[in-house]
Design a protein around this motif. Sequence first.
Motif, short mmCIF file in Angstrom:
data_model
loop_
_atom_site.label_atom_id
_atom_site.label_comp_id
_atom_site.label_asym_id
_atom_site.label_seq_id
_atom_site.Cartn_x
_atom_site.Cartn_y
_atom_site.Cartn_z
N CYS A 134 22.14 -51.25 19.38
CA CYS A 134 21.46 -50.15 18.97
C CYS A 134 20.43 -50.71 18.16
N LYS A 135 19.32 -49.84 17.95
CA LYS A 135 18.48 -50.30 16.97
C LYS A 135 18.80 -50.15 15.59
N ILE A 136 17.96 -50.92 14.69
CA ILE A 136 18.51 -51.18 13.24
C ILE A 136 18.87 -49.93 12.76
N HIS A 137 18.20 -48.92 12.68
CA HIS A 137 18.88 -47.93 12.13
C HIS A 137 19.53 -46.85 12.64
N GLU A 138 20.30 -47.32 13.70
CA GLU A 138 21.28 -46.50 14.71
C GLU A 138 22.39 -47.04 14.62
N LYS A 139 23.64 -46.22 15.04
CA LYS A 139 24.88 -46.71 15.38
C LYS A 139 25.35 -46.46 16.67
N CYS A 140 26.27 -47.07 17.14
CA CYS A 140 26.95 -46.92 18.58
C CYS A 140 28.10 -45.67 18.56
N CYS A 141 27.93 -44.67 18.59
CA CYS A 141 28.74 -43.35 18.39
C CYS A 141 29.45 -42.95 19.69
N LEU A 142 30.68 -42.38 19.67
CA LEU A 142 31.42 -41.61 20.66
C LEU A 142 30.80 -40.19 20.50
N LEU A 143 29.93 -39.94 21.76
CA LEU A 143 29.53 -38.62 21.71
C LEU A 143 29.58 -38.03 23.27
N SER A 144 29.98 -36.68 23.28
CA SER A 144 30.02 -36.08 24.49
C SER A 144 30.50 -37.05 25.55
N CYS A 145 32.01 -37.55 25.36
CA CYS A 145 32.60 -38.35 26.38
C CYS A 145 32.01 -39.73 26.83
N GLY A 146 30.94 -40.32 26.13
CA GLY A 146 30.41 -41.63 26.25
C GLY A 146 29.78 -42.01 24.94
N THR A 147 29.40 -43.42 24.87
CA THR A 147 29.06 -43.82 23.60
C THR A 147 27.35 -43.74 23.87
N LYS A 148 26.65 -43.44 22.68
CA LYS A 148 25.38 -43.17 22.38
C LYS A 148 24.69 -43.87 20.93
N CYS A 149 23.81 -44.15 21.16
CA CYS A 149 22.87 -44.86 19.88
C CYS A 149 22.61 -43.47 19.02
N LEU A 150 23.00 -43.41 17.90
CA LEU A 150 22.41 -42.42 17.15
C LEU A 150 22.01 -42.61 15.80
N GLY A 151 20.85 -42.27 15.13
CA GLY A 151 20.43 -42.48 13.87
C GLY A 151 20.89 -41.26 13.01
N ILE A 152 20.63 -41.44 11.90
CA ILE A 152 20.96 -40.52 10.89
C ILE A 152 20.57 -39.21 10.97
N ASP A 153 19.07 -39.25 11.71
CA ASP A 153 18.55 -37.95 11.85
C ASP A 153 18.60 -37.45 13.34
N ASN A 154 19.12 -38.31 14.24
CA ASN A 154 19.47 -37.74 15.59
C ASN A 154 20.31 -36.59 15.62
N ASP A 155 19.95 -35.55 16.42
CA ASP A 155 20.65 -34.23 16.71
C ASP A 155 20.51 -33.94 17.92
N PRO A 156 21.50 -34.54 18.91
CA PRO A 156 21.47 -34.28 20.24
C PRO A 156 21.39 -32.60 20.75
N CYS A 157 21.92 -31.71 19.83
CA CYS A 157 21.76 -30.26 20.03
C CYS A 157 20.51 -29.50 19.91
N GLU A 158 19.48 -30.42 19.20
CA GLU A 158 18.02 -29.78 18.87
C GLU A 158 17.17 -30.31 20.01
N LYS A 159 17.46 -31.13 21.00
CA LYS A 159 16.80 -31.84 22.00
C LYS A 159 16.66 -30.91 23.10
N ILE A 160 15.50 -30.56 23.70
CA ILE A 160 15.25 -29.57 24.91
C ILE A 160 15.76 -30.47 26.09
N PRO A 161 16.47 -30.14 27.02
CA PRO A 161 16.86 -30.81 28.01
C PRO A 161 16.02 -30.81 29.30
N THR A 162 15.48 -31.56 29.97
CA THR A 162 14.59 -31.60 31.01
C THR A 162 15.36 -31.78 32.50
#
Length: 153
Positions: free
Chosen positions: A57-85
Amino acid sequence: MGPRGCFLMLLLLLMILSHDHNKLLALFKLKPFWSCPKVRMKCLYREIPHCYSDKDCKIHEKCCLLSCGTKCLGIDNDPCEKIPTVKPCKRSLIRWYFNITQNRCLPLGFNKCSKSENSFQTREICRRTCLEFGHGTPIKLFELEGEPFTVLI
């Protein structure tokens, strides 16, 4: 005290005086001190991992288990606020996304051509993940042996 000890003392002093520790840690290429959200759930299937460790992941991110898979998340990343396309493609799947304006999880016709962090396998996974990020409301709060716990309906 050697040069390494002096450097560590200077770094500690800068962290104490700095208001934003994560930017300072990024300057020295260190990972931030926050931890990944801990949401335990039963998945229908494991999703393709986006990362295997924090080094992916990028410097300010961590590899987290999220929604049945691992994703890079930062302290300000909120997957629930993003609008799906959703892009037109063959073979749509029914997945769930969190609608921030209605404050609940709704079905989404998702396919392999679409990409979004706000896409979950089931409604329960959507609700539990977004509740961890501070969205939605617990339905009922009970006490069992003096300890509060939440029941999601």
